[in-house]
Design an enzyme around this catalytic site. Structure first.
Site, PDB file in Angstrom:
ATOM      1  N   HIS A   1       0.826  -1.218   0.000  1.00 57.42           N
ATOM      2  CA  HIS A   1       0.000   0.000   0.000  1.00 57.42           C
ATOM      3  C   HIS A   1       0.861   1.270   0.000  1.00 57.42           C
ATOM      4  O   HIS A   1       0.432   2.313   0.481  1.00 57.42           O
ATOM      5  CB  HIS A   1      -0.954   0.028   1.195  1.00 57.42           C
TER       6      HIS A   1
ATOM      7  N   SER B   1      15.174  20.411 -17.021  1.00 58.44           N
ATOM      8  CA  SER B   1      14.021  21.283 -17.250  1.00 58.44           C
ATOM      9  C   SER B   1      14.435  22.401 -18.209  1.00 58.44           C
ATOM     10  O   SER B   1      15.602  22.780 -18.261  1.00 58.44           O
ATOM     11  CB  SER B   1      13.560  21.887 -15.920  1.00 58.44           C
TER      12      SER B   1
ATOM     13  N   LYS C   1      16.765  20.709 -12.010  1.00 57.79           N
ATOM     14  CA  LYS C   1      15.973  19.503 -12.253  1.00 57.79           C
ATOM     15  C   LYS C   1      16.771  18.392 -12.926  1.00 57.79           C
ATOM     16  O   LYS C   1      17.609  18.620 -13.780  1.00 57.79           O
ATOM     17  CB  LYS C   1      14.755  19.832 -13.128  1.00 57.79           C
TER      18      LYS C   1
ATOM     19  N   GLU D   1       9.411   7.656 -17.362  1.00 62.85           N
ATOM     20  CA  GLU D   1       8.033   8.112 -17.540  1.00 62.85           C
ATOM     21  C   GLU D   1       7.513   7.728 -18.925  1.00 62.85           C
ATOM     22  O   GLU D   1       6.349   7.348 -19.086  1.00 62.85           O
ATOM     23  CB  GLU D   1       7.968   9.631 -17.347  1.00 62.85           C
TER      24      GLU D   1
END
Length: 485
Positions: A150, A271, A277, A284
């Site tokens: 979980h 970024s 970043k 992804e």
């Protein structure tokens, strides 16, 4: 060329609508091989002469290195190749190439040959990725980390155990695809348009030449069924969902909040405006491309679910979904392997997080069980210990005698026994004492790693044998062609 029955050619806009020539480039080589085997069989069956066979086979051989023009005006690669053969060999000979064959058995032959090669490539990539997982696991048999349910910390574990779990999942993907190959590697060639042919061809001969294990016997089944495509893309969809799960874990763990791992620069992106970043874009995209593969499966199933028996042109539309699925999965596996082999693991952070949580609660409960206390009672005691530790904002090991007395309130358990068990229980002792088969205990890691390495070698042996069998058949085909031309 195929419009004998019809008076007019297709208009440019209609040709563009019906043409699959752009999608067919990936099967051009297979179409040539299949045509060569078919022509060789026609010659061996005395259906065409050696002179005709020589001209056709020579023309086909010359096309293997050619780049096909999508603006040729052909509806598909089959028509284009036949047109080029006739142009080079002449109609008297080249016009005989399509004897006892239809585009219906021709296209499904090409698709089956393409998919079987893709399966072997994916299986090799899977083994490389599994090997990378096991290799990294071998180096992290003592790297402590929290295991989750979980998305909440559940038990102390080892990074090697996590990696081996995914190695086992991908091994099942390998086995599924390896088994799917048997149903793919069946020759449809010679089934004709739908009901076979009156010309005395030898379907078993062409199947053997092209390295197939058997025939799709029924001519209706051979030409119009695409369940094997749905099966293949289904198996790859499962594979991609498994890769997406790893990607999701690594995306989360590479955040500053977790800082469990750091991805190599080559698998991240900056970024456009925020210089600090380091985005896990590659992982992804793995999640996003998984959705695309699932979409391909949906498109294929939606296409074939409403077709009547016999070939329908709708089936043309599923080809691009197949090629896309293969390309995405192969690239995803290649990238994941490289991600794993360049991964930086923050062992100190993993251990710190594990030790800062009360993950020894279950171990305390199990030790009490071994003292004769019913598990449900020990569960209540361990739960009380966790609650008291949470309230006082300190670990279980720092609880006071008063706290321990409260934890056993309403039971017959001596708080001194609880104190003794707590003092001897740590994350490391937990992992040393974890003995159940397949657990995250230290000893089980060594056994499982050794077992997985052997399994990988066995898989490679089987896969190499299968690849060699096909290669040998194609080489024999080439020798027979060379003898004629």
């Amino acid at each position: 060329m195929y419009r004998s029955r019809l008076g007019n050619d297709l208009s440019d806009i209609t040709l563009d609508y019906v043409s699959s020539i752009d999608d067919d480039s990936v099967i051009a080589f297979y179409d040539i091989l299949g045509s060569q085997a078919h022509v060789l069989m026609l010659y061996q069956q005395n259906i065409i002469t050696k002179t005709d066979a020589k001209k056709i086979l020579s023309s086909l051989e010359s096309l293997k290195d050619e780049t096909f023009d999508s603006s040729s005006g052909a509806e598909d690669i089959h028509e284009l190749i036949e047109t080029l053969v006739i142009k080079r060999a002449g109609m008297a000979s080249g016009g005989k190439m399509h004897t006892a064959r239809s585009r219906n058995d021709q296209v499904v032959l090409d698709i089956r040959m393409k998919i079987r090669d893709d399966i072997n490539i994916i299986c090799n990539c899977l083994l490389d990725t599994i090997e990378a997982l096991v290799s990294v696991a071998k180096n992290h048999q003592k790297t402590i980390m929290p295991l989750y349910t979980h998305l909440q910390q559940a038990q102390a574990g080892l990074f090697s155990h996590y990696l081996l779990a995914h190695a086992d999942v991908l091994s099942r993907d390998f086995q599924r695809l390896y088994g799917t190959f048997d149903r793919i590697n069946q020759s449809p060639l010679g089934a004709g348009p739908v009901g076979g042919t009156s010309i005395p061809i030898d379907r078993h001969s062409t199947a053997k030449m092209l390295g197939f294990d058997d025939l799709v016997e029924n001519s209706i089944d051979a030409t119009s069924t695409r369940d094997f495509v749905a099966e293949y893309v289904s198996m790859v969809s499962i594979l991609m969902t498994n890769l997406s799960k790893i990607a999701e874990d690594f995306v989360i763990w590479s955040t500053s909040e977790f800082s469990f791992i750091e991805l190599s620069d080559e698998f991240t992106s900056p970024s456009s405006v925020m210089p600090q970043k380091k985005n896990p874009d590659i992982l992804e995209l793995t999640r996003g491309k998984t959705a695309e593969v699932i979409g391909n499966l949906t498109a294929i199933l939606s296409t074939i679910k409403g077709l009547a028996s016999g070939y329908g042109r709708d089936l043309q539309q599923i080809k691009s979904s197949i090629w896309s699925t293969s390309k995405i999965s192969i690239n995803a596996l290649l990238i994941l392997k490289s991600v794993l082999l360049t991964l930086k693991v923050n062992e100190k952070q993993m251990k710190k997080v594990t030790e800062s949580s009360n993950l020894i609660a279950l171990d305390i409960a199990e030790k009490l069980v071994q003292e004769g206390v019913p598990f449900r009672v020990t569960h209540k005691i361990a739960g009380s210990l966790v609650q008291l530790a949470h309230i006082s904002k300190k670990p279980i090991s720092k609880l006071t005698p008063s706290d321990l007395k409260k934890s056993v309130d309403g039971t017959k358990v001596d708080p001194k026994l609880v104190s003794k068990i707590i003092s001897s229980t740590t994350v490391i002792s937990s992992l040393k004492e974890r003995k159940s088969y397949g657990s995250s205990g230290y000893d089980e890691q060594k056994r499982m790693i050794s077992d997985r390495l052997k399994k990988i070698n066995d898989f490679r042996t089987d896969l190499t044998h299968r690849e060699n069998k096909i290669s040998s058949c194609i080489e024999d085909l080439k020798k027979q062609i060379d003898e004629i031309i």
